[in-house]
Design an enzyme around this catalytic site. Structure first.
Site, PDB file in Angstrom:
ATOM      1  N   SER A   9      56.668  55.976  63.412  1.00 35.45           N
ATOM      2  CA  SER A   9      56.910  56.955  64.476  1.00 35.45           C
ATOM      3  C   SER A   9      58.374  57.373  64.613  1.00 35.45           C
ATOM      4  O   SER A   9      58.690  58.208  65.454  1.00 35.45           O
ATOM      5  CB  SER A   9      56.413  56.406  65.819  1.00 35.45           C
ATOM      6  OG  SER A   9      57.158  55.269  66.191  1.00 35.45           O
ATOM      7  N   LYS A  23      55.610  54.339  75.671  1.00 36.27           N
ATOM      8  CA  LYS A  23      56.830  55.077  75.327  1.00 36.27           C
ATOM      9  C   LYS A  23      57.300  55.936  76.500  1.00 36.27           C
ATOM     10  O   LYS A  23      58.506  56.098  76.718  1.00 36.27           O
ATOM     11  CB  LYS A  23      56.575  55.929  74.088  1.00 36.27           C
ATOM     12  CG  LYS A  23      56.361  55.087  72.826  1.00 36.27           C
ATOM     13  CD  LYS A  23      56.043  55.921  71.608  1.00 36.27           C
ATOM     14  CE  LYS A  23      55.855  55.035  70.378  1.00 36.27           C
ATOM     15  NZ  LYS A  23      55.533  55.805  69.162  1.00 36.27           N
TER      16      LYS A  23
END
Length: 819
Positions: free
Chosen positions: A724, A767
């Protein structure tokens, strides 16, 4: 060299036989010369245990080596006397000692007989004759010395005679207490006429357990009065010791006799009661207990057949046999299983929702799933077993949710951890052939809960191990399969047990380490970390009241200002869960409790109320543990902020790039910061993509010509991996290439392909929480994750500007708005 009573003369050594023959010949020669003239020079043999005394006959083991060679030398001469002297230290090596390691006083001994032993050693029978003193060493190799002899004073005084009578009296008392040397002592006393008190003193001290130093002191005492006085003291000490030992033995024998008497009386009483019908034997008691148990249960026929066979077998066995204990334990487990017993379920949605809201703040998706479970049970007239896996960071409430589910359903709760478990027998039980065998955890859960439909929580399933004992994860496959667990077979019970009505709740921090076949059998529910607002509500509504109650405090004693709790969360408990926050609250309250008690003892009631504020929080918790998550308040050139997701929750991930001259003259890239294989590949993809699309983002700009680019991910001690960070790495490189900083307060995450597409990633909620904690209010997420973002609660998204992208072109426009 050690004294011994071993007289085994088998497997004679030929050299030893020769020595014995030579000694016999030398003995005859010596007798012809003068039997009353002792030699002035003697070979000395060291002793390290106890000294010998004149008048004794003693065996001595001569080992192969220099002492055995002395025997050979004596055999070749006309002399068969040797000297025996004690070493100064008990642990001295008798084969290597010198004269400086020996006492000066010892004894002379005549060799009477040699009994050879296999291996080059021999046992020698000695007659101890006189005291000797080493006058002058002659040689060190075989310890030969010039000696002088001590002649006893034959004069018998009335005092010596009285001493002798006292010694004989004590020896007779010793005979009564310790009959070990009874025969030898009686022979000696029969021949003793008290005319040789020196010999009597020497013989008596040789019988004692005195130390080698005390015995050596007696040996060195030449004055007759002093020697017999010291001997009498040692004998009295020995008599006192023997009396104490005799007293201890009598107490032990009395205790044993009393225990035996009580045992026999109890057995007689038991027999009499059985004859009168007042008491049943062990067989009847055990069988009655087992009958009473399974009569209260709805035991299946296949289990009933096994129970009946075992009960018939038990009747034929003796209660004292080992097989009886094995059979009884097996029946105990078979009949303790709650066959057919199920708790009544409650399907009141309002009450269930009230309990869940009371026990937990937030977690709406988890609560929704539990309410669905209750609704299905209500419509289907009963709830079948389900398998739910709660996944999330430590401290977010996975275990407490399991307890709440059991509370809502009115079921018993049983929890066990499989973290580090390496033996499948912990799940499926041990075979009965093993000593100490017992069923596995699941049957134990049924025994403890006493119902067939409990809530069983299997904790830390992601940390399960495996070894040569088996694989517990594979054993769980049968347990967690609704089509198989109705016929679960425990190795110990060896009877099918229906687990289909059990509600299984599993917990894990991550899913990566759970085997796919096992994961396929679970319904996964994720518990993300908490943001500041959620932690504040949890602390205010749950943690503080509960901790106050535990500490014996009340709201009148201590209160927390909301700003103090926020300060604690941001600077002392920056984790995904609330476990550390709870510990810090308890730490503060413990210190408050100490102050209150101290004030009470000083009669100071005016300071019995405490308010915790941001200013005084440091007085209770010390210096803050955490500083800001942000490394840079203003993002510099070459730095981009990414968002990561770990087993501990979300975190910010900084990517730093710098440019240095290349030693090879070519453009090159180097990555550091404990990056895993997937992240290394992401850096290569970012490097290659930027090189291929350079004209699009930096037309006319050379691609790091003759430079080495160093990419670093801070906090190098922490391992990092995952795809990511792809778009973050390209952004960091572009910032360095363009010499333009990335937009401030921007965080991003997304996997990058070689063609520039941005793919979806996981952990959107975690996140997002990390971004809020670091005060990043502009975020870039992949378009594929829009649906995940939309499902998040509004309070999580409040104040954030989120961009969804499909290609890196979109990222570039957001990150570098002025280019």
């Amino acid at each position: 060299m050690n004294s011994t009573n071993n007289t085994d003369s088998q497997n004679l050594d030929p050299n030893a036989s020769e020595v014995e023959k030579l000694l016999d010949e030398s003995a005859e020669a010596e007798e012809k010369v003068d039997d009353h003239t002792p030699p002035s020079e003697l070979f000395i043999l060291p002793l390290n245990k106890r000294p010998f005394f004149p008048g004794m006959a003693a065996p001595l083991l001569i080992e192969a080596g220099p002492h055995y060679e002395v025997l050979t030398l004596l055999a070749k001469s006309s002399q068969k006397h040797i000297g025996l002297v004690l070493t100064k230290k008990e642990d001295a090596n008798t084969l290597k000692v010198g004269f400086n390691q020996l006492h000066r006083v010892g004894v002379s001994a005549r060799i009477l007989r040699i009994m050879p032993i296999e291996g080059g050693s021999a046992q020698v029978l000695l007659s101890i004759e006189d005291r000797i003193r080493i006058v002058k060493p002659i040689q060190d190799k075989y310890l030969k010395a010039k000696v002088s002899y001590h002649k006893e004073n034959k004069e018998l005084t009335e005092e010596l005679k009285a001493y002798s009578i006292s010694i004989v009296s004590i020896i007779k008392d010793l005979l009564k207490l310790n009959p070990l040397f009874k025969e030898e002592l009686q022979i000696f006393l029969g021949h003793s006429d008290f005319t040789e008190p020196g010999k009597l003193a020497d013989f008596s001290v040789a019988l004692t357990t005195a130390t080698r130093e005390e015995l050596q002191e007696i040996l060195e005492t030449t004055d007759m009065h002093d020697r017999i006085d010291k001997a009498l003291v040692l004998l009295k000490k020995e008599l006192d010791l023997s009396r104490l030992q005799s007293s201890i033995n009598q107490k032990i024998e009395a205790t044993i006799t009393k225990s035996q008497k009580e045992f026999f009386l109890k057995e007689q009483l038991k027999t009499i009661k059985k004859e009168l019908g007042l008491e049943k034997d062990d067989h009847a008691v055990d069988l009655e207990k087992f009958m009473e148990r399974f009569n209260k249960r709805d035991v299946p026929q296949y289990a009933m057949d096994v129970i009946q066979d075992e009960m018939d077998k038990l009747q034929t066995l003796e209660t004292s046999s080992a097989e009886y204990a094995v059979c009884r334990n097996y029946l105990d487990w078979l009949t303790i299983v709650p066959w057919g017993i199920q708790t009544k379920e409650y399907h009141d949605l309002k009450k269930a929702e009230s309990i869940l809201n009371k026990d937990h703040y937030g977690l709406e998706d988890i609560k929704q799933r539990i309410l669905e479970l209750i609704s299905v049970g209500k419509l289907a007239n009963g709830m079948k077993g389900s398998i739910i896996c709660l996944v999330g960071p430590p401290g977010v409430g996975k275990t407490s949710i399991g307890r709440s589910i059991a509370k809502v359903l009115h079921r018993k709760f049983f929890r066990f951890s499989v973290g580090g478990m390496r033996d499948e027998a912990e799940i499926k039980g041990h075979r009965r052939t093993y000593i100490g065998a017992m069923p596995g955890k699941l049957v134990q859960a049924l025994k403890q809960s006493q119902i067939m439909n409990p809530v069983i929580m299997i904790d830390e399933v992601d940390k399960i191990g495996s070894s040569y004992h088996g694989d517990p994860a594979s054993a769980l496959l049968e347990v967690l399969d609704p089509e198989q667990n109705k016929d679960f077979l425990d190795h110990y019970l060896d009877v099918r047990v229906d687990l289909s009505n059990v509600l299984f709740i599993l917990t894990a921090n991550v899913l990566d380490s759970i085997p796919d076949p096992l994961l396929d059998r679970m319904e996964v529910l994720r518990l993300s970390g908490y943001i500041l607002e959620e932690k504040l509500q949890i602390a205010t509504k749950y943690l503080v009241p509960r901790a106050r109650k535990e500490m014996g405090l009340s709201a009148q004693n201590v209160t927390f200002q909301p700003e103090a709790l926020k300060h604690m969360i941001n600077n002392y408990a920056r984790e995904a869960g609330v476990r550390t926050l709870n510990e810090n609250i308890k730490k503060v309250l413990r210190k408050v409790a100490l102050k209150i008690v101290q004030n009470q003892e000083k009669n100071l009631s005016k300071k019995s109320r405490f308010t915790i504020t941001p200013k005084n929080l440091q007085d209770y918790l010390g210096k803050p543990v955490f500083s800001s998550d942000r490394f840079y308040e203003k993002t510099p050139v070459g730095v981009a902020t990414g968002l990561a997701w770990t087993s501990l929750g979300g975190a910010t991930l900084y990517i730093e790039s710098v440019q240095v001259p290349s030693s090879s003259g070519k453009a090159d890239m180097h990555l550091t910061g404990q990056a895993g294989d997937v992240m290394k590949e992401s850096s290569q993809i970012a490097w290659t993509y930027l090189h291929s699309a350079l004209e699009r983002y930096a037309p006319g700009q050379p691609f790091f010509e003759k430079s080495q680019v160093h990419i670093h991910i801070p906090e190098g001690a922490t391992p990092k991996d995952g795809p990511s960070a792809g778009i973050t790495m390209v952004t960091s490189l572009l910032s360095l290439l363009l010499d333009v900083p990335v937009l401030n307060n921007l965080g991003m995450t997304g996997e990058l392909t070689l063609t520039g597409r941005v793919l979806g990633i996981g952990g959107i909620r975690e996140k997002l929480i990390a971004a809020r904690r670091s005060k990043l209010n502009i975020l870039i997420f992949p378009e594929d994750n829009r649906r995940d973002y939309d499902e998040l609660p509004a309070y999580l998204k409040k104040g954030l500007k989120v961009h969804f992208v499909t290609h890196y072109d979109d990222v570039f426009k957001i990150a570098f708005p002025g280019v």
